[in-house]
Design a protein around this motif. Structure first.
Motif, PDB file in Angstrom:
ATOM      1  N   ASP A  19       0.944  -1.526   0.172  1.00  0.00           N
ATOM      2  CA  ASP A  19       0.108  -0.360   0.004  1.00  0.00           C
ATOM      3  C   ASP A  19       1.508   0.884   0.319  1.00  0.00           C
ATOM      4  O   ASP A  19       0.641   1.716   0.784  1.00  0.00           O
ATOM      5  CB  ASP A  19      -0.776   0.227   1.341  1.00  0.00           C
ATOM      6  CG  ASP A  19      -0.566   0.100   2.553  1.00  0.00           C
ATOM      7  OD1 ASP A  19       0.845  -0.290   2.558  1.00  0.00           O
ATOM      8  OD2 ASP A  19      -1.220   0.108   3.431  1.00  0.00           O
ATOM      9  N   LYS A  20       2.406   1.008  -0.303  1.00  0.00           N
ATOM     10  CA  LYS A  20       2.778   2.230  -0.409  1.00  0.00           C
ATOM     11  C   LYS A  20       3.067   2.935  -2.106  1.00  0.00           C
ATOM     12  O   LYS A  20       2.196   2.438  -2.622  1.00  0.00           O
ATOM     13  CB  LYS A  20       4.402   1.960  -0.180  1.00  0.00           C
ATOM     14  CG  LYS A  20       3.754   0.886   1.448  1.00  0.00           C
ATOM     15  CD  LYS A  20       3.791   1.807   2.180  1.00  0.00           C
ATOM     16  CE  LYS A  20       4.557   1.686   3.681  1.00  0.00           C
ATOM     17  NZ  LYS A  20       3.401   0.395   3.782  1.00  0.00           N
ATOM     18  N   THR A  21       4.156   3.684  -1.820  1.00  0.00           N
ATOM     19  CA  THR A  21       4.026   4.253  -3.539  1.00  0.00           C
ATOM     20  C   THR A  21       4.763   3.848  -4.641  1.00  0.00           C
ATOM     21  O   THR A  21       4.779   4.683  -5.653  1.00  0.00           O
ATOM     22  CB  THR A  21       4.626   5.918  -2.878  1.00  0.00           C
ATOM     23  OG1 THR A  21       6.295   5.162  -2.989  1.00  0.00           O
ATOM     24  CG2 THR A  21       3.702   6.571  -1.726  1.00  0.00           C
ATOM     25  N   ASN A  22       5.049   2.710  -4.253  1.00  0.00           N
ATOM     26  CA  ASN A  22       5.652   2.140  -5.778  1.00  0.00           C
ATOM     27  C   ASN A  22       4.845   0.892  -6.874  1.00  0.00           C
ATOM     28  O   ASN A  22       4.209  -0.003  -6.390  1.00  0.00           O
ATOM     29  CB  ASN A  22       7.213   1.384  -5.338  1.00  0.00           C
ATOM     30  CG  ASN A  22       7.946   0.852  -6.675  1.00  0.00           C
ATOM     31  OD1 ASN A  22       7.559   0.962  -7.567  1.00  0.00           O
ATOM     32  ND2 ASN A  22       8.736  -0.182  -6.112  1.00  0.00           N
ATOM     33  N   LYS A  23       4.689   2.036  -7.725  1.00  0.00           N
ATOM     34  CA  LYS A  23       3.835   1.631  -8.795  1.00  0.00           C
ATOM     35  C   LYS A  23       3.678   0.426  -8.968  1.00  0.00           C
ATOM     36  O   LYS A  23       3.070   0.215  -9.785  1.00  0.00           O
ATOM     37  CB  LYS A  23       3.133   2.908  -9.844  1.00  0.00           C
ATOM     38  CG  LYS A  23       2.646   3.605  -9.442  1.00  0.00           C
ATOM     39  CD  LYS A  23       1.603   3.684  -8.459  1.00  0.00           C
ATOM     40  CE  LYS A  23       0.105   4.975  -8.189  1.00  0.00           C
ATOM     41  NZ  LYS A  23      -0.898   4.961  -7.113  1.00  0.00           N
ATOM     42  N   ASP A  24       5.351   0.136  -8.970  1.00  0.00           N
ATOM     43  CA  ASP A  24       5.237  -1.254  -9.581  1.00  0.00           C
ATOM     44  C   ASP A  24       4.380  -2.590  -9.114  1.00  0.00           C
ATOM     45  O   ASP A  24       4.931  -3.590  -9.366  1.00  0.00           O
ATOM     46  CB  ASP A  24       7.369  -1.691  -9.783  1.00  0.00           C
ATOM     47  CG  ASP A  24       8.101  -0.598 -10.702  1.00  0.00           C
ATOM     48  OD1 ASP A  24       6.875  -0.065 -11.689  1.00  0.00           O
ATOM     49  OD2 ASP A  24       8.974  -0.170 -11.197  1.00  0.00           O
ATOM     50  N   ASN A  25       4.824  -1.814  -8.384  1.00  0.00           N
ATOM     51  CA  ASN A  25       4.070  -3.449  -7.030  1.00  0.00           C
ATOM     52  C   ASN A  25       2.097  -3.225  -6.690  1.00  0.00           C
ATOM     53  O   ASN A  25       1.672  -3.807  -6.255  1.00  0.00           O
ATOM     54  CB  ASN A  25       4.048  -2.604  -5.406  1.00  0.00           C
ATOM     55  CG  ASN A  25       6.157  -2.930  -5.396  1.00  0.00           C
ATOM     56  OD1 ASN A  25       6.869  -3.300  -6.673  1.00  0.00           O
ATOM     57  ND2 ASN A  25       6.707  -3.067  -4.487  1.00  0.00           N
ATOM     58  N   TYR A  26       2.370  -2.525  -7.675  1.00  0.00           N
ATOM     59  CA  TYR A  26       0.650  -2.826  -8.292  1.00  0.00           C
ATOM     60  C   TYR A  26       0.549  -3.122  -9.681  1.00  0.00           C
ATOM     61  O   TYR A  26       1.154  -3.168 -10.343  1.00  0.00           O
ATOM     62  CB  TYR A  26       0.059  -1.272  -8.268  1.00  0.00           C
ATOM     63  CG  TYR A  26      -0.159  -0.548  -6.983  1.00  0.00           C
ATOM     64  CD1 TYR A  26      -0.981  -0.431  -6.081  1.00  0.00           C
ATOM     65  CD2 TYR A  26       0.939   0.121  -6.094  1.00  0.00           C
ATOM     66  CE1 TYR A  26      -1.586  -0.059  -4.833  1.00  0.00           C
ATOM     67  CE2 TYR A  26       1.091   0.391  -5.195  1.00  0.00           C
ATOM     68  CZ  TYR A  26       0.392   0.517  -4.774  1.00  0.00           C
ATOM     69  OH  TYR A  26      -0.269   1.484  -3.266  1.00  0.00           O
ATOM     70  N   VAL A  27      -1.090  -3.613  -9.479  1.00  0.00           N
ATOM     71  CA  VAL A  27      -1.796  -4.289 -11.073  1.00  0.00           C
ATOM     72  C   VAL A  27      -3.093  -3.814 -10.864  1.00  0.00           C
ATOM     73  O   VAL A  27      -3.910  -3.652 -10.125  1.00  0.00           O
ATOM     74  CB  VAL A  27      -1.968  -6.058 -10.863  1.00  0.00           C
ATOM     75  CG1 VAL A  27      -0.163  -5.903 -10.844  1.00  0.00           C
ATOM     76  CG2 VAL A  27      -2.689  -6.516  -9.758  1.00  0.00           C
ATOM     77  N   ILE A  28      -3.425  -3.853 -12.100  1.00  0.00           N
ATOM     78  CA  ILE A  28      -4.655  -3.280 -12.796  1.00  0.00           C
ATOM     79  C   ILE A  28      -5.445  -4.351 -12.884  1.00  0.00           C
ATOM     80  O   ILE A  28      -5.231  -5.937 -13.791  1.00  0.00           O
ATOM     81  CB  ILE A  28      -5.053  -2.658 -14.083  1.00  0.00           C
ATOM     82  CG1 ILE A  28      -4.481  -1.327 -13.513  1.00  0.00           C
ATOM     83  CG2 ILE A  28      -6.591  -2.514 -14.453  1.00  0.00           C
ATOM     84  CD1 ILE A  28      -4.126  -0.449 -12.849  1.00  0.00           C
ATOM     85  N   GLY A  31       8.206 -11.498  -3.763  1.00  0.00           N
ATOM     86  CA  GLY A  31       7.756 -10.212  -3.610  1.00  0.00           C
ATOM     87  C   GLY A  31       6.681  -9.314  -4.511  1.00  0.00           C
ATOM     88  O   GLY A  31       6.509  -9.639  -5.822  1.00  0.00           O
ATOM     89  N   PRO A  32       6.539  -8.245  -4.158  1.00  0.00           N
ATOM     90  CA  PRO A  32       4.951  -7.444  -5.165  1.00  0.00           C
ATOM     91  C   PRO A  32       5.948  -7.219  -5.930  1.00  0.00           C
ATOM     92  O   PRO A  32       5.556  -6.912  -6.961  1.00  0.00           O
ATOM     93  CB  PRO A  32       4.635  -6.196  -3.940  1.00  0.00           C
ATOM     94  CG  PRO A  32       5.536  -6.676  -3.187  1.00  0.00           C
ATOM     95  CD  PRO A  32       6.628  -7.773  -2.060  1.00  0.00           C
ATOM     96  N   GLY A  33       7.257  -6.827  -6.165  1.00  0.00           N
ATOM     97  CA  GLY A  33       8.249  -6.121  -6.823  1.00  0.00           C
ATOM     98  C   GLY A  33       8.453  -7.247  -7.942  1.00  0.00           C
ATOM     99  O   GLY A  33       9.465  -7.037  -8.778  1.00  0.00           O
ATOM    100  N   VAL A  80      -5.054  -1.945  -7.834  1.00  0.00           N
ATOM    101  CA  VAL A  80      -4.520  -3.247  -6.545  1.00  0.00           C
ATOM    102  C   VAL A  80      -3.527  -3.228  -6.147  1.00  0.00           C
ATOM    103  O   VAL A  80      -2.152  -3.735  -6.596  1.00  0.00           O
ATOM    104  CB  VAL A  80      -5.383  -4.762  -6.817  1.00  0.00           C
ATOM    105  CG1 VAL A  80      -5.404  -5.801  -5.684  1.00  0.00           C
ATOM    106  CG2 VAL A  80      -6.224  -4.370  -6.712  1.00  0.00           C
ATOM    107  N   GLY A  81      -2.135  -3.599  -4.823  1.00  0.00           N
ATOM    108  CA  GLY A  81      -1.551  -4.081  -4.431  1.00  0.00           C
ATOM    109  C   GLY A  81      -0.890  -5.613  -4.263  1.00  0.00           C
ATOM    110  O   GLY A  81      -2.358  -6.350  -4.301  1.00  0.00           O
ATOM    111  N   CYS A  82       0.348  -5.281  -4.903  1.00  0.00           N
ATOM    112  CA  CYS A  82       0.309  -7.405  -4.823  1.00  0.00           C
ATOM    113  C   CYS A  82       0.469  -7.458  -3.300  1.00  0.00           C
ATOM    114  O   CYS A  82       0.837  -6.533  -2.591  1.00  0.00           O
ATOM    115  CB  CYS A  82       1.688  -7.019  -5.660  1.00  0.00           C
ATOM    116  SG  CYS A  82       0.474  -6.746  -7.536  1.00  0.00           S
TER     117      CYS A  82
END
Length: 227
Positions: free
Chosen positions: A164-173, A200-202, A179-181
């Protein structure tokens, strides 16, 4: 479903396509829904599939809600609680007797240095498998999100960590929403006997997951018999 019809239905599936097979709780209230599986490989006689969603949150080893992340202990994949859960409780909850006849017993290697091979109906991917499969499917295969059920806190104290942080690489649509990974376990023993590898999420693969961590997800894999 009869074996012949099952084989005919799924024999022509290509890697990256999806099937539904089995059911498992996926909503906050525990409603059981069909499990969506991604086809990783299709040999013509069997399908290698991976759940598209993190279905639950479990420690690699340890069942008590009183366990803290530092309370890890030396354990190998053959003896860990997560392997037992996958092949007993999850296997019996997710699949009917008719569905079980299509699930192959898989010989699992790359369980960690000095770890014996295992024979599993349901398993986690290994480090070697996720690296090889990433070459075929791309690194996005490593990005995983959990069901609402996986995110709910369980009696054993486990609940899925969601980025739930700011790195957009750790999110998917997913379904039009960002949505956070989440983090998810691999079966391979980590850099210490009390640790396991995880993703990890990234998309990173790490070796230092204390096996008592209560926030990593379970992404089941299995092989299905088409012959």
């Amino acid at each position: 479903m009869e074996k012949g019809h099952f084989a005919l239905t799924y024999r022509n599936l290509k890697p990256g396509e999806f099937i539904t097979f089995g059911t498992y709780p996926q909503s906050v209230d525990g409603k059981e829904l069909a499990i969506k599986w991604r086809v990783l490989q299709n040999s013509g006689s069997e399908l290698f599939v991976l759940s598209e969603y993190i279905l639950d949150c479990k420690r690699y080893h340890g069942k008590s809600a009183d366990l803290k992340w530092r309370d890890c202990m030396e354990i190998k994949w053959p003896d860990c609680d997560l392997r037992e859960w996958l092949n007993e409780e999850f296997y019996n909850t997710a699949f009917s007797a008719a569905e079980k006849q299509f699930i192959k017993t898989t010989h699992c290697t790359d369980n960690g240095e000095g770890c014996p091979d295992t024979e599993d109906k349901v398993f986690l991917l290994s480090v070697a498998e996720i690296k090889d499969l990433s070459e075929i499917h791309g690194k996005d295969l490593r990005r995983a999100v959990g069901t609402d059920f996986a995110k709910t806190k369980k009696p054993d104290g486990c609940s899925l960590y969601v980025y739930d942080k700011t790195n957009k690489d750790n999110y998917v649509i997913r379904d039009g929403e960002e949505v956070g990974c989440s983090w998810w376990w691999l079966r391979t023993q980590g850099n210490k006997p009390s640790r396991a590898f995880f993703v990890g999420p990234g998309c990173s693969i790490r070796s230092y997951g204390n096996n008592s961590i209560d926030g990593y997800g379970v992404l089941p894999a299995l092989n299905m018999n088409l012959s």
